[in-house]
Design a protein around this motif. Structure first.
Motif, PDB file in Angstrom:
ATOM      1  N   TRP A 157       0.869  -1.185   0.000  1.00  0.00           N
ATOM      2  CA  TRP A 157       0.000   0.000   0.000  1.00  0.00           C
ATOM      3  C   TRP A 157       0.900   1.227   0.000  1.00  0.00           C
ATOM      4  N   TYR A 322     -10.944  -2.275  -1.204  1.00  0.00           N
ATOM      5  CA  TYR A 322     -11.180  -1.487   0.004  1.00  0.00           C
ATOM      6  C   TYR A 322     -12.134  -0.331  -0.279  1.00  0.00           C
ATOM      7  N   ASN A 389     -12.644  -7.908  10.442  1.00  0.00           N
ATOM      8  CA  ASN A 389     -12.115  -7.702   9.084  1.00  0.00           C
ATOM      9  C   ASN A 389     -11.909  -6.248   8.693  1.00  0.00           C
ATOM     10  N   THR A 391     -10.048  -2.701   8.323  1.00  0.00           N
ATOM     11  CA  THR A 391      -8.668  -2.226   8.228  1.00  0.00           C
ATOM     12  C   THR A 391      -8.624  -0.784   8.718  1.00  0.00           C
ATOM     13  N   ALA A 405      -2.984  -3.506  14.818  1.00  0.00           N
ATOM     14  CA  ALA A 405      -2.085  -4.602  14.416  1.00  0.00           C
ATOM     15  C   ALA A 405      -2.005  -5.645  15.520  1.00  0.00           C
ATOM     16  N   HIS A 409      -5.637  -6.818  13.099  1.00  0.00           N
ATOM     17  CA  HIS A 409      -6.240  -6.100  11.979  1.00  0.00           C
ATOM     18  C   HIS A 409      -5.164  -5.455  11.105  1.00  0.00           C
ATOM     19  N   ASP A 410      -5.479  -5.325   9.835  1.00  0.00           N
ATOM     20  CA  ASP A 410      -4.544  -4.679   8.916  1.00  0.00           C
ATOM     21  C   ASP A 410      -4.576  -3.165   9.115  1.00  0.00           C
ATOM     22  N   GLN A 458       2.911  -9.232  14.191  1.00  0.00           N
ATOM     23  CA  GLN A 458       2.017  -8.055  14.197  1.00  0.00           C
ATOM     24  C   GLN A 458       2.430  -7.066  13.106  1.00  0.00           C
ATOM     25  N   ARG A 460       3.488  -7.585  10.265  1.00  0.00           N
ATOM     26  CA  ARG A 460       3.007  -7.955   8.928  1.00  0.00           C
ATOM     27  C   ARG A 460       1.620  -7.391   8.639  1.00  0.00           C
ATOM     28  N   HIS A 461       0.928  -6.916   9.670  1.00  0.00           N
ATOM     29  CA  HIS A 461      -0.374  -6.275   9.444  1.00  0.00           C
ATOM     30  C   HIS A 461      -0.246  -4.847   8.917  1.00  0.00           C
ATOM     31  N   LEU A 463       0.091  -2.724   6.204  1.00  0.00           N
ATOM     32  CA  LEU A 463       0.031  -2.877   4.739  1.00  0.00           C
ATOM     33  C   LEU A 463       0.902  -1.848   4.046  1.00  0.00           C
TER      34      LEU A 463
END
Ligand code: TNX
Length: 534
Positions: A157, A322, A389, A391, A405, A409-410, A458, A460-461, A463
């Motif tokens: 992102w 998104y 779910n 973000t 995170a 959550h992303d 964590q 890795r969440h 983006l």
């Protein structure tokens, strides 16, 4: 930057025109791995450019376009894979960069150049790199050092948010911005289209949204006709055709457009158009003031029916996975004051207004999930319990992002302290109006998106990152360009370059090569950062 050894020192064969020599590649964002090699490659109008298939041809055409703009020379595109081992080859190659979805490999040798990637997106970024390499020198014949680059972005992102609600921009200006984003390897355009001061999406089902919600009367002289003193409204919206055009234009440049429809707050323009969906039933004007406003959506079934209808129109226009639903700055006074909202809360057994906002967002999240989309919201969507779910876009610092995170959550990091481009960038008297705090280029550059308090899992969440262009103070495209350029170059490096490769002094050494590229595309970047450096 990378392991740069010897520089290209070959002399050109005598009959060729004089050439400009790139002493050191000036790439922004800096690539993951770059190794300089022996010798150098010459590019001029006679250099053949080979593309074996349709995807490679599209990329080659963009490359030629960029070379034409910066160096006044295109090179001729030909079909084929360049077996002759001369010129430039663009190739989709499943073997190249297979495990990095946006990665590419670039080889420059004294006789030829090969840009390869496993998909068109990666190949496009390879083309941007090659263009930057060759446009690091001016002129129709350039010689650049031989090298090998293996590159892929740090984050998936890499965003920029544009506020088209407070002030709006022409489609041409938005396209210029999308072009510039692509040349910085940014891939997400978050389009803030609704707010208290304006609704900018044409709605077929609820036309008062754009007809009424798209107009405000500016405060002071700006809101008056100079001769007659009559009110002079500031009106505008994007038609559905224009929006489809922007989405397609962005997609051709490998940019996803993420729309934002703000709720339950920042809805004064909606309530001005359809007061029955506000919490109190009164009819405000579309706001002409900045700051936080009290208007909130109602929470009855009619209002959800309306929101879902509008979302359906938005989903049909924007294929993005998104969908941003805002969620920020919803002061709860109107919900407290509304008898019907209070009655609904009792009926649902909801204890307070924070819990009500959480219930509201969860309901919208379920709706979007049912349509195969993902809800994205500002970090206030954590309050009272985050929807499954969802973000989070962390704007009040990184705390919201850290909390999200940690709960799995992303997150997209976009802290106001570092990535708000409506803040001024220097103390120069030549700064145009803006928010008074300073966000200098170095501060943008130094932002680290993955806080070290997170575990690897964590982390890795996260983006990625995004800078936000709020436009209360940016009435004109000129001011927007001042705010965005060159800080966007710093953002690009935060978003793309591996943390261990980042080096501000080295970035500043590469930045001067970026400026003629901006000029070539007619971008009026801010001069103030350079006054400070001088
Ligand atoms: C806060 S950032 C806002 C915006 C303003 C911005 C001005 C966020 C989610 N909300 O509505 O435009 O500050 O810097």
């Amino acid at each position: 930057l990378a392991a740069c050894g010897r520089q290209g020192t070959e002399t050109a064969p005598s009959p060729l025109p004089a050439e400009a020599v790139v002493a050191k590649p000036a790439l922004i964002p800096a690539p993951m791995r770059m190794e300089q090699r022996e010798g150098s490659f010459r590019f001029d109008a006679a250099t053949p450019i080979f593309a074996a298939d349709a995807a490679a041809r599209r990329v080659a055409a963009r490359f030629a376009e960029m070379m034409a703009a910066t160096n006044g020379v295109e090179g001729g595109i030909r079909d084929g894979s360049g077996d002759a081992r001369e010129g430039i080859v663009f190739a989709i190659d499943p073997e190249a960069s297979a495990d990095a979805p946006e990665g590419y490999v670039l080889d420059v040798t004294p006789t030829h150049v090969r840009v390869a990637a496993s998909n068109e997106r990666g190949l496009f970024y390879g083309a941007v790199t090659l263009w930057q390499l060759l446009s690091s020198a001016q002129g129709q014949a350039v010689r650049t050092p031989a090298l090998h680059i293996e590159d892929a972005p740090r984050f998936g992102w890499r965003g920029l948010m544009l506020d088209s609600a407070r002030h709006f921009q022409s489609i041409d200006e938005i396209k210029q911005l999308l072009d510039a984003m692509a040349r910085h390897k940014l891939n997400t355009f978050h389009w803030h289209l609704t707010d208290d001061q304006g609704w900018r999406i044409e709605s077929l089902k609820y036309p008062r949204l754009h007809e009424v919600g798209g107009c405000r009367i500016p405060a002071g002289e700006a809101g008056l006709e100079p001769r007659t003193g009559e009110p002079r409204p500031y009106c505008g919206y994007y038609t559905q055709d224009q929006i489809r055009d922007v989405v397609a234009y962005a997609a051709e440049r490998h940019i996803t457009v993420v729309p934002e429809f703000d709720m339950p707050g920042h809805v004064q323009a909606v309530v001005a158009a359809y007061p029955q969906y506000g919490s109190l039933g009164d009819t405000p004007p579309v706001s002409n003031e900045w700051g936080v406003h009290p208007y909130l959506f109602n929470v009855d079934e009619d209002t959800f029916g309306f929101i879902e209808d509008v979302l359906d129109e938005i989903l049909a226009l924007f294929p993005s996975q998104y969908i941003h639903i805002g969620g920020d700055e919803a002061v709860k006074d109107q919900w407290q004051a509304s008898a019907s909202v209070q009655a609904r809360m009792r009926e649902l057994g909801i204890a307070d207004e924070t819990a009500l906002q959480s219930w509201f967002i969860k309901r919208i999240e379920a709706y979007l999930s049912g349509k195969g989309r993902r809800l994205l919201g500002w970090d206030e969507i954590l309050d009272g319990g985050i929807a499954p779910n969802a973000t989070v876009m962390s704007w009040r610092g990184t705390e919201g992002g850290i909390a999200a995170a940690r709960s799995g959550h992303d997150v997209v990091m976009t802290p106001g302290s570092h990535l708000y481009l409506d803040f001024l960038q220097t103390a120069s008297p030549n700064e145009p109006p803006g928010r008074p705090v300073q966000v200098p280029m170095e501060k943008v550059y130094d932002f680290e998106p993955v806080p070290d308090v997170l575990t690897a899992e964590q982390g890795r969440h996260i983006l990625g990152v995004q800078a936000n262009v709020w436009t209360e103070h940016m009435r004109t495209w000129e001011r927007m360009q001042h705010a965005i350029f060159p800080r966007i170059a710093a953002l690009a490096e935060v978003a793309w370059t591996p943390a261990e490769r980042k080096d501000y002094a080295d970035f500043l050494a590469r930045l001067p090569a970026q400026l003629p590229r901006y000029r070539a595309f007619g971008i009026a970047y801010a001069q103030t950062p350079f006054e400070v450096m001088a």
